[in-house]
Design a protein around this motif. Structure first.
Motif, PDB file in Angstrom:
ATOM      1  N   ALA A  39       0.834  -1.218   0.000  1.00 34.89           N
ATOM      2  CA  ALA A  39       0.000   0.000   0.000  1.00 34.89           C
ATOM      3  C   ALA A  39       0.860   1.255   0.000  1.00 34.89           C
ATOM      4  N   CYS A  41       1.018   3.826  -1.806  1.00 38.37           N
ATOM      5  CA  CYS A  41       0.397   5.140  -2.062  1.00 38.37           C
ATOM      6  C   CYS A  41      -0.536   5.557  -0.929  1.00 38.37           C
ATOM      7  N   GLY A  43      -3.412   4.354  -0.112  1.00 33.38           N
ATOM      8  CA  GLY A  43      -4.854   4.197  -0.358  1.00 33.38           C
ATOM      9  C   GLY A  43      -5.431   5.163  -1.374  1.00 33.38           C
ATOM     10  N   LEU A  46      -3.214   4.591  -6.506  1.00 33.15           N
ATOM     11  CA  LEU A  46      -2.102   5.017  -7.366  1.00 33.15           C
ATOM     12  C   LEU A  46      -0.966   4.000  -7.458  1.00 33.15           C
ATOM     13  N   CYS A  47      -0.981   2.948  -6.630  1.00 26.18           N
ATOM     14  CA  CYS A  47       0.187   2.049  -6.645  1.00 26.18           C
ATOM     15  C   CYS A  47      -0.171   0.611  -7.016  1.00 26.18           C
ATOM     16  N   CYS A  50      -2.105  -3.086  -3.512  1.00 24.39           N
ATOM     17  CA  CYS A  50      -3.161  -3.658  -2.663  1.00 24.39           C
ATOM     18  C   CYS A  50      -4.122  -4.506  -3.508  1.00 24.39           C
TER      19      CYS A  50
END
Ligand code: FES
Length: 104
Positions: A39, A41, A43, A46-47, A50
């Motif tokens: 995680a 970024c 939440g 953007l990454c 997750c």
């Protein structure tokens, strides 16, 4: 209580039980339960670290947002049941669902 199941990347399935009045995302619950979800970024969709695949109960979730879909499109192992756990709000509708951790 809300109960759902998580399958980790090794194939182990565990039930997670959380109170109904909690204002968290599935990503935050996974992290709090010591699942290896980066995680990075925080939440923001953007990454994609997750990434989860919904194994059971996909119909209970609303459709993904455009931002979520854009991120999922960047993942080589995404499927039509893929979602970002940070974009799933905890609620009683998650009861009985099952999520599988994806990624590394
Ligand atoms: S935490 Fe980065 S996309 Fe979900």
């Amino acid at each position: 209580m809300i109960k759902f199941e998580i399958e980790d990347r090794q194939g182990n399935i565990q039930e997670v039980e959380i109170p109904e009045d909690i204002n968290l995302s599935l990503m935050e619950v996974l992290k709090a339960s010591d699942y290896p979800v980066l995680a990075t970024c925080g939440g923001m969709a953007l990454c994609a670290t997750c990434h989860v695949e919904v194994q059971r109960g996909l119909e209970k979730l609303g459709g993904p947002s455009d931002a979520e879909l854009d991120m999922l499109d960047t993942l080589p192992d995404a499927s039509s049941a893929s979602r970002l756990a940070c974009q799933i709000k905890i609620g009683s509708h998650l009861s009985g669902m099952m999520f599988k951790l994806k990624g590394e």
